[in-house]
Scaffold this active site. Structure first.
Site, PDB file in Angstrom:
ATOM      1  N   THR A 103      -0.012  28.650  -2.802  1.00  0.00           N
ATOM      2  CA  THR A 103      -1.258  29.412  -2.811  1.00  0.00           C
ATOM      3  C   THR A 103      -0.957  30.806  -2.289  1.00  0.00           C
ATOM      4  O   THR A 103      -0.118  30.957  -1.407  1.00  0.00           O
ATOM      5  CB  THR A 103      -2.245  28.744  -1.825  1.00  0.00           C
ATOM      6  OG1 THR A 103      -2.592  27.483  -2.345  1.00  0.00           O
ATOM      7  CG2 THR A 103      -3.478  29.588  -1.576  1.00  0.00           C
ATOM      8  N   ARG A 106     -10.072  17.478  -8.667  1.00  0.00           N
ATOM      9  CA  ARG A 106      -9.632  17.641  -7.271  1.00  0.00           C
ATOM     10  C   ARG A 106      -9.765  19.120  -6.859  1.00  0.00           C
ATOM     11  O   ARG A 106      -9.361  20.022  -7.586  1.00  0.00           O
ATOM     12  CB  ARG A 106      -8.183  17.172  -7.132  1.00  0.00           C
ATOM     13  CG  ARG A 106      -7.617  17.289  -5.709  1.00  0.00           C
ATOM     14  CD  ARG A 106      -6.878  18.589  -5.482  1.00  0.00           C
ATOM     15  NE  ARG A 106      -6.203  18.636  -4.186  1.00  0.00           N
ATOM     16  CZ  ARG A 106      -5.653  19.725  -3.669  1.00  0.00           C
ATOM     17  NH1 ARG A 106      -5.686  20.870  -4.323  1.00  0.00           N
ATOM     18  NH2 ARG A 106      -5.072  19.694  -2.502  1.00  0.00           N
ATOM     19  N   VAL A 107     -10.324  19.325  -5.685  1.00  0.00           N
ATOM     20  CA  VAL A 107     -10.451  20.671  -5.132  1.00  0.00           C
ATOM     21  C   VAL A 107      -9.735  20.680  -3.783  1.00  0.00           C
ATOM     22  O   VAL A 107      -9.886  19.739  -2.996  1.00  0.00           O
ATOM     23  CB  VAL A 107     -11.947  21.037  -4.962  1.00  0.00           C
ATOM     24  CG1 VAL A 107     -12.107  22.313  -4.149  1.00  0.00           C
ATOM     25  CG2 VAL A 107     -12.610  21.190  -6.336  1.00  0.00           C
ATOM     26  N   GLY A 108      -8.967  21.735  -3.540  1.00  0.00           N
ATOM     27  CA  GLY A 108      -8.219  21.813  -2.277  1.00  0.00           C
ATOM     28  C   GLY A 108      -8.949  22.608  -1.217  1.00  0.00           C
ATOM     29  O   GLY A 108     -10.172  22.787  -1.264  1.00  0.00           O
ATOM     30  N   ASP A 109      -8.192  23.083  -0.260  1.00  0.00           N
ATOM     31  CA  ASP A 109      -8.770  23.830   0.865  1.00  0.00           C
ATOM     32  C   ASP A 109      -9.111  25.280   0.513  1.00  0.00           C
ATOM     33  O   ASP A 109     -10.003  25.881   1.131  1.00  0.00           O
ATOM     34  CB  ASP A 109      -7.767  23.856   2.026  1.00  0.00           C
ATOM     35  CG  ASP A 109      -6.455  24.527   1.611  1.00  0.00           C
ATOM     36  OD1 ASP A 109      -5.842  24.058   0.625  1.00  0.00           O
ATOM     37  OD2 ASP A 109      -6.060  25.526   2.243  1.00  0.00           O
ATOM     38  N   GLY A 140      -3.800  20.742   0.862  1.00  0.00           N
ATOM     39  CA  GLY A 140      -5.183  21.100   1.132  1.00  0.00           C
ATOM     40  C   GLY A 140      -5.954  20.036   1.881  1.00  0.00           C
ATOM     41  O   GLY A 140      -6.769  20.346   2.758  1.00  0.00           O
ATOM     42  N   THR A 193      -2.073  27.634   3.608  1.00  0.00           N
ATOM     43  CA  THR A 193      -1.419  27.162   2.394  1.00  0.00           C
ATOM     44  C   THR A 193      -0.821  25.796   2.691  1.00  0.00           C
ATOM     45  O   THR A 193      -0.629  25.439   3.847  1.00  0.00           O
ATOM     46  CB  THR A 193      -0.324  28.153   1.943  1.00  0.00           C
ATOM     47  OG1 THR A 193       0.312  27.638   0.767  1.00  0.00           O
ATOM     48  CG2 THR A 193       0.736  28.364   3.002  1.00  0.00           C
ATOM     49  N   GLY A 194      -0.553  25.048   1.637  1.00  0.00           N
ATOM     50  CA  GLY A 194       0.022  23.725   1.833  1.00  0.00           C
ATOM     51  C   GLY A 194      -0.954  22.637   1.421  1.00  0.00           C
ATOM     52  O   GLY A 194      -1.914  22.902   0.688  1.00  0.00           O
TER      53      GLY A 194
HETATM   54  N1  ASP Z   1      -3.528  24.622  -0.473  1.00  0.00           N
HETATM   55  C1  ASP Z   1      -3.428  24.418  -1.883  1.00  0.00           C
HETATM   56  C2  ASP Z   1      -4.216  23.210  -2.288  1.00  0.00           C
HETATM   57  O1  ASP Z   1      -4.170  22.215  -1.597  1.00  0.00           O
HETATM   58  C3  ASP Z   1      -2.045  24.272  -2.406  1.00  0.00           C
HETATM   59  C4  ASP Z   1      -0.968  25.188  -1.877  1.00  0.00           C
HETATM   60  O2  ASP Z   1      -1.124  25.936  -0.926  1.00  0.00           O
HETATM   61  O3  ASP Z   1       0.108  25.167  -2.462  1.00  0.00           O
HETATM   62  O4  ASP Z   1      -4.816  23.253  -3.329  1.00  0.00           O
END
Ligand code: ASP
Length: 329
Positions: free
Chosen positions: A189, A217-220, A243, A240-241
């Site tokens: 992200t 699916r929805v992330g953070d 979610g 990031t990471g």
């Molecule tokens: N945070 C993002 C999500 O979970 C993915 C990412 O940072 O790579 O959608």
């Protein structure tokens, strides 16, 4: 009347004024806690693509003076980058082969906007800004977000996977293994936080989310307080990471709230990662997440679950990548 509280304040002040040694020691304590120099204006962005994004944001702030426009235009560079498989329409698709995007934007005044599970939009960050500025709402999802984009005369792009994304999807289809895992090879992200010379803050966050995620699916990243939080009184943070792990602890909000309580950006990010690790024990072996933060004085910091996370830093005298410290060194 002198209250007990005022009295203590007064005695403490007089005592420290009479003892320069004590004053110096407490100043040392403060500077060792803050962990970074102070710089305004300043931009921080997640991962290597943050370098180009920061460069753009820096130029836009210089030319327009608008910190929110700077963080929007900055991450648009990544959204439009044909080499990105993790941000924008060139990203990897979900398990149905469809690219769905999440984005959010926030000003230090508290105004914010976001879109999630949106298709065919080249710049979801611009759509998120339109939600913030042109609707009474904070978040629009899926088809509703797309309809709003049409009503704002935004162009809908063809739904055609980038050839590399198509190849990766075909490869994934052979096994159809559903592993919502983010490690250092599978992330990215872009989250950006920025502060102008007067201390106004803004942040932006945009992603195509987890590769081969479940449809819907929805992330953070589009969730205010999870992937992004900004408060002019305190500072800004983005994430990031994985979610799910970030949403569970309201990660970016927590970073800002810890800074409000006096933690430096570094300390706040570290404490939040510690919380994330303790609340995600079951998945921790395969989990990466990282936070970056800036406070209202222009001090910055970062922390990640594991090594490999880095961020781009831009201020008057720096334009570079910085490796983040991590929980598991
Ligand atoms: N945070 C993002 C999500 O979970 C993915 C990412 O940072 O790579 O959608």
């Amino acid at each position: 009347m002198t209250t007990r509280r005022n009295f203590f304040k007064f005695t403490l002040l007089s005592a420290t004024a009479l003892m320069p040694g004590i004053l110096k020691r407490s100043a040392d304590l403060i500077s060792s806690r803050t962990g970074s120099d102070k710089h305004v204006p300043l931009f921080l962005s997640t991962w290597n693509h943050g370098m180009a994004a920061n460069e753009k944001a820096w130029a836009v702030l210089r030319d327009s003076g608008q910190i929110v426009t700077a963080v929007e235009e900055g991450v648009k560079v990544t959204e439009a980058d044909p080499s990105s498989r993790t941000v924008g329409l060139n990203g990897l698709p979900d398990r149905e082969g469809i690219v769905t995007l999440d984005a959010s934007i926030m000003k230090g005044s508290g105004e914010c906007g976001s879109v999630c599970f949106v298709r065919q939009i080249k710049h979801p960050i611009t759509l998120a800004r339109k939600v913030m500025e042109k609707t009474p709402h904070v978040m629009l999802a899926g088809e509703g977000a797309r309809q709003f984009a049409i009503s704002e005369n935004m162009t809908l792009e063809e739904e055609e996977l980038h050839p590399e994304a198509e190849a990766a999807y075909q490869e994934w289809l052979r096994e159809k293994e559903y592993k919502p895992i983010i490690n250092i090879e599978n992330h990215d992200t872009i989250g950006m936080v920025g502060i102008d010379a007067s201390g106004n803050l803004a942040g932006s966050c945009t992603t195509s989310g987890l590769s081969f995620k479940m449809h819907g699916r929805v992330g953070d990243s589009p969730i205010i307080g999870a992937g992004l939080y900004v408060d002019d009184e305190v500072g800004a943070a983005t994430a990031t990471g994985m979610g799910e792990s970030i949403i569970k602890i309201c990660g970016s909000f927590l970073v800002v709230e810890l800074m409000r309580q006096g933690r430096s950006p570094d300390e706040a990010c570290r404490e939040v990662v510690h919380r994330l690790v303790s609340k995600n024990r079951k998945d921790i072996d395969n989990l990466q997440a990282g936070f970056i933060a800036v406070n209202k004085d222009g001090e910055y910091g970062a922390h990640a679950v594991r090594p490999g996370f880095n961020f781009a830093l831009r201020h008057e005298t720096a334009n570079k990548m910085v490796d983040s410290p991590s929980h598991f060194e």
